[in-house]
Design a protein around this motif. Structure first.
Motif, PDB file in Angstrom:
ATOM      1  N   ASP A   1       0.694 -18.532  -7.869  1.00  0.00           N
ATOM      2  CA  ASP A   1       0.799 -18.781  -6.427  1.00  0.00           C
ATOM      3  C   ASP A   1      -0.605 -18.804  -5.842  1.00  0.00           C
ATOM      4  O   ASP A   1      -1.341 -17.810  -5.926  1.00  0.00           O
ATOM      5  N   LYS A   2      -0.998 -19.911  -5.242  1.00  0.00           N
ATOM      6  CA  LYS A   2      -2.372 -20.102  -4.776  1.00  0.00           C
ATOM      7  C   LYS A   2      -2.733 -19.211  -3.590  1.00  0.00           C
ATOM      8  O   LYS A   2      -3.892 -19.137  -3.198  1.00  0.00           O
ATOM      9  N   HIS A   3      -1.737 -18.544  -3.003  1.00  0.00           N
ATOM     10  CA  HIS A   3      -2.031 -17.639  -1.886  1.00  0.00           C
ATOM     11  C   HIS A   3      -2.548 -16.282  -2.373  1.00  0.00           C
ATOM     12  O   HIS A   3      -3.010 -15.477  -1.580  1.00  0.00           O
ATOM     13  N   ILE A   4      -2.441 -16.041  -3.669  1.00  0.00           N
ATOM     14  CA  ILE A   4      -2.815 -14.746  -4.225  1.00  0.00           C
ATOM     15  C   ILE A   4      -4.225 -14.795  -4.805  1.00  0.00           C
ATOM     16  O   ILE A   4      -4.531 -15.665  -5.618  1.00  0.00           O
ATOM     17  N   GLU A   5      -5.060 -13.859  -4.372  1.00  0.00           N
ATOM     18  CA  GLU A   5      -6.388 -13.745  -4.969  1.00  0.00           C
ATOM     19  C   GLU A   5      -6.407 -12.688  -6.071  1.00  0.00           C
ATOM     20  O   GLU A   5      -6.947 -12.899  -7.140  1.00  0.00           O
ATOM     21  N   MET A   6      -5.808 -11.538  -5.814  1.00  0.00           N
ATOM     22  CA  MET A   6      -5.703 -10.480  -6.817  1.00  0.00           C
ATOM     23  C   MET A   6      -4.320  -9.857  -6.733  1.00  0.00           C
ATOM     24  O   MET A   6      -3.727  -9.802  -5.654  1.00  0.00           O
ATOM     25  N   LEU A   7      -3.818  -9.371  -7.865  1.00  0.00           N
ATOM     26  CA  LEU A   7      -2.548  -8.673  -7.837  1.00  0.00           C
ATOM     27  C   LEU A   7      -2.502  -7.645  -8.950  1.00  0.00           C
ATOM     28  O   LEU A   7      -3.209  -7.737  -9.946  1.00  0.00           O
TER      29      LEU A   7
ATOM     30  N   LEU B   1       2.935 -14.616 -11.784  1.00  0.00           N
ATOM     31  CA  LEU B   1       2.841 -14.525 -10.326  1.00  0.00           C
ATOM     32  C   LEU B   1       1.535 -15.112  -9.799  1.00  0.00           C
ATOM     33  O   LEU B   1       1.476 -15.648  -8.689  1.00  0.00           O
ATOM     34  N   ALA B   2       0.471 -15.013 -10.602  1.00  0.00           N
ATOM     35  CA  ALA B   2      -0.858 -15.450 -10.170  1.00  0.00           C
ATOM     36  C   ALA B   2      -0.947 -16.956  -9.944  1.00  0.00           C
ATOM     37  O   ALA B   2      -1.934 -17.446  -9.371  1.00  0.00           O
TER      38      ALA B   2
ATOM     39  N   GLY C   1      10.676  -5.841  -8.038  1.00  0.00           N
ATOM     40  CA  GLY C   1      11.495  -5.479  -6.900  1.00  0.00           C
ATOM     41  C   GLY C   1      10.949  -5.952  -5.571  1.00  0.00           C
ATOM     42  O   GLY C   1      11.702  -6.195  -4.629  1.00  0.00           O
ATOM     43  N   ALA C   2       9.620  -6.101  -5.482  1.00  0.00           N
ATOM     44  CA  ALA C   2       9.017  -6.522  -4.221  1.00  0.00           C
ATOM     45  C   ALA C   2       7.588  -6.974  -4.442  1.00  0.00           C
ATOM     46  O   ALA C   2       6.911  -6.534  -5.379  1.00  0.00           O
ATOM     47  N   ILE C   3       7.151  -7.870  -3.585  1.00  0.00           N
ATOM     48  CA  ILE C   3       5.729  -8.194  -3.467  1.00  0.00           C
ATOM     49  C   ILE C   3       5.260  -7.561  -2.171  1.00  0.00           C
ATOM     50  O   ILE C   3       5.822  -7.804  -1.098  1.00  0.00           O
ATOM     51  N   VAL C   4       4.216  -6.728  -2.267  1.00  0.00           N
ATOM     52  CA  VAL C   4       3.664  -6.064  -1.082  1.00  0.00           C
ATOM     53  C   VAL C   4       2.236  -6.542  -0.868  1.00  0.00           C
ATOM     54  O   VAL C   4       1.374  -6.380  -1.739  1.00  0.00           O
TER      55      VAL C   4
ATOM     56  N   ALA D   1       4.784  -5.603  -7.147  1.00  0.00           N
ATOM     57  CA  ALA D   1       3.552  -6.385  -7.232  1.00  0.00           C
ATOM     58  C   ALA D   1       2.723  -6.169  -5.968  1.00  0.00           C
ATOM     59  O   ALA D   1       3.136  -6.566  -4.872  1.00  0.00           O
ATOM     60  N   LEU D   2       1.589  -5.513  -6.118  1.00  0.00           N
ATOM     61  CA  LEU D   2       0.648  -5.348  -5.010  1.00  0.00           C
ATOM     62  C   LEU D   2      -0.257  -6.574  -4.980  1.00  0.00           C
ATOM     63  O   LEU D   2      -0.788  -6.982  -6.016  1.00  0.00           O
TER      64      LEU D   2
END
Length: 552
Positions: free
Chosen positions: A444-450, A441-442, A500-503, A462-463
């Motif tokens: 994706d360049k829009h994500i800094e931490m998850l 998932l990481a 199930g979801a990305i929040v 996925a938070l």
């Protein structure tokens, strides 16, 4: 050789070489080996004058600075045991470490939040200022340096290699930190091997900015610098980080995944993603662009760039290769003095893994898939915690790392599959290993931490903390990207693993709100406890914002 042995060696062999550069009010203070030796003798004499004895624990509570190194050397010179504390630690953690370690005194320097940490330092403990604006102390750095009256009474301290050198407290991602007992022998063994494999030399320069309380900086930077006679630079503050990095012109640069991501964002924002891809794909121009990017980061002189302390996306490593930086990934722990596994020197074949088992180290994999480790750099156990020590070793002396791994039988590449304690069962009753999913998932360049949570939940969730750039984009654009990533990743997963979801969470994760450790590791159990009731029934492969749920 101990750190003080190296100090005396270099003070005799290269007395006038500047070892430490410290910016203060934008003026650089320099410290030669000979000057450092004199200061260390003065401080050691002062510690004795205060009535402190060999074997006493002395804490260092400060941001990285030249005085940190000098205080550490003085503690060793006095025959005492150092207890580093993270400068970002809250009052509760500071108080716990000081009490648990039975520290008799504490050196105090610049801190992230001095007022918040103040309650952690009991008035009964001797406090010594390191010369920076911080907490009030009983003794000042200048007074100590100038008080040389007791130096003549000092006797040489020659510790046995098996003597305890330091208590290195782990960052406590699952509870109170544990004090790892590290001997002079283990510290020297690890530093010696790090110096050899990285081919460090007296011409090398490093910027010391990751916490010296962490074993990576303590060995890879401080310890290796003693052995190789490298030059260390420090940064005055976050505000001047880039300026100080460019002044240092490091030949070796160590960072963490989060900073590498921020550097990437800076580059993309200044040039533009499409334009950058075009320029890097254009013959002749690409070489010029790479040099310009490296110069803009202050890394044009680096021969080694490295990352550690947390997982990094292979996608990010590949991106940096395009701009001419081959980032060596390393894996290690406080318990093995950080020298264990790594892609060092850099080898393209190991990209996507954490590298190979480094020379001098021995590993096995348990039936449950846990990495078992043995080397000359292993710690002696946890201070005042015989039960935890006993549980951490196998009968034949291998340390139980807690990491689940896969080792390629042909190449020897080691891949982390997750943590033993991180794996969880969803409501479906099957185990999920979150770390491999997070790595996918990481990308994706829009994500800094998850962070993926899911124990007892309908499906893994996925938070996500958005990158700064993503936070400024239209929500629909970001949501579309996250949704595409989610669908792509879920296609690669077993049915019980599917997210199930990305929040997208409302609040960034920081050490201050107890969602990150001082070394920026995510506290999964804290996030699970916070969000379980809110997101426990989410499923159906959706992307949403926490604020939307709160509105409902």
């Amino acid at each position: 050789m101990t750190p003080v042995d190296w100090l005396n060696h270099w003070a005799k062999k290269t007395p006038n070489k500047v070892f430490l550069h410290q910016p203060k009010n934008r003026v650089i203070e320099t410290h030669t080996w000979q000057q450092i030796q004199k200061k260390v003798e003065n401080i050691s004499a002062f510690l004795n004058k205060l009535g402190l004895k060999r074997g006493d624990k002395i804490a260092i509570f400060a941001k990285n600075c030249a005085e940190w190194i000098i205080a550490d050397l003085a503690i060793v010179r006095s025959g005492m045991i150092s207890v580093p504390i993270y400068p970002s630690a809250n009052a509760e953690t500071v108080k716990y470490v000081l009490n648990h370690s039975e520290s008799k005194a504490v050196f105090i320097g610049k801190l992230d939040s001095p007022e918040e940490a103040k309650a952690g330092v009991d008035n009964s403990i001797l406090s010594i200022s390191m010369g920076y604006e911080s907490l009030d102390c009983q003794f000042s750095w200048e007074d100590i340096k100038q008080d040389s009256t007791s130096v003549s009474c000092l006797v040489p301290y020659e510790p046995e290699l098996d003597d305890l050198m330091t208590l290195s407290y782990t960052s406590g991602s699952t509870g109170h930190p544990k004090g790892a007992m590290i001997s002079f022998r283990a510290y020297a063994w690890a530093n010696n091997n790090i110096t050899k494999i990285m081919e460090f030399c007296p011409e090398d320069r490093m910027l010391s900015y990751l916490p010296l309380a962490h074993i990576t900086e303590r060995c890879f930077v401080e310890g290796a610098a003693y052995q190789a006679n490298m030059t260390l630079y420090f940064t005055e503050s976050l505000e001047y980080f880039v300026d100080d990095l460019m002044f240092a012109k490091p030949t070796v640069f160590l960072s963490v995944p989060r900073l590498w991501s921020l550097f990437q964002k800076k580059i993309v924002d200044s040039i533009g993603d499409k334009k950058l891809n075009f320029l890097l794909s254009t013959p002749f121009i690409s070489a010029v662009i790479r040099k310009k990017i490296q110069r803009g980061l202050g890394l044009e002189h680096t021969r080694i760039v490295a990352t550690g302390t947390a997982p990094i996306s292979p996608h990010l490593l590949s991106w940096y290769q395009r701009v001419g930086l081959n980032i060596c990934e390393g894996w290690g722990m406080t318990e093995n003095c950080i020298y264990a596994i790594g892609n060092m020197p850099f080898n393209q074949a190991f990209l996507g893994s954490i590298g190979h088992v480094l020379p001098g180290c021995e590993v096995k994999v348990s039936k449950a898939g846990e990495l078992l480790f043995k080397s000359g750099g292993l710690f002696d156990g946890y201070y005042k915690n015989e039960q935890a020590t006993k549980e951490s070793f196998t009968i034949d002396g291998f340390f139980k790392t807690g990491d689940l791994v896969k080792i390629d039988e042909v190449t020897g590449a080691v891949s982390i599959l997750g943590r033993v304690k991180d794996n969880f069962k969803t409501a479906k009753g099957k185990f999920v290993s979150p770390i491999p999913i997070e790595k996918k998932l990481a990308e994706d360049k829009h994500i800094e931490m998850l962070c993926i949570i899911g124990s007892g939940m309908a499906a893994p969730i996925a938070l996500v903390v958005l990158s700064e750039g993503a936070s400024n984009k239209p929500r629909r654009q970001v949501a579309n990207s996250l949704n595409e990533t989610l669908i792509k990743v879920n296609k690669q997963l077993e049915s019980h693993e599917k997210v199930g979801a990305i929040v997208v969470v409302d609040e960034a994760w920081t050490p201050e709100n107890d969602t990150l450790t001082p070394t920026l590791k995510i506290k999964r159990h804290v996030l699970h406890n916070k969000y379980f009731n809110l997101f426990g029934e989410l499923k159906g492969q959706v992307v949403l914002w926490e604020s939307d749920l709160n509105d409902e």
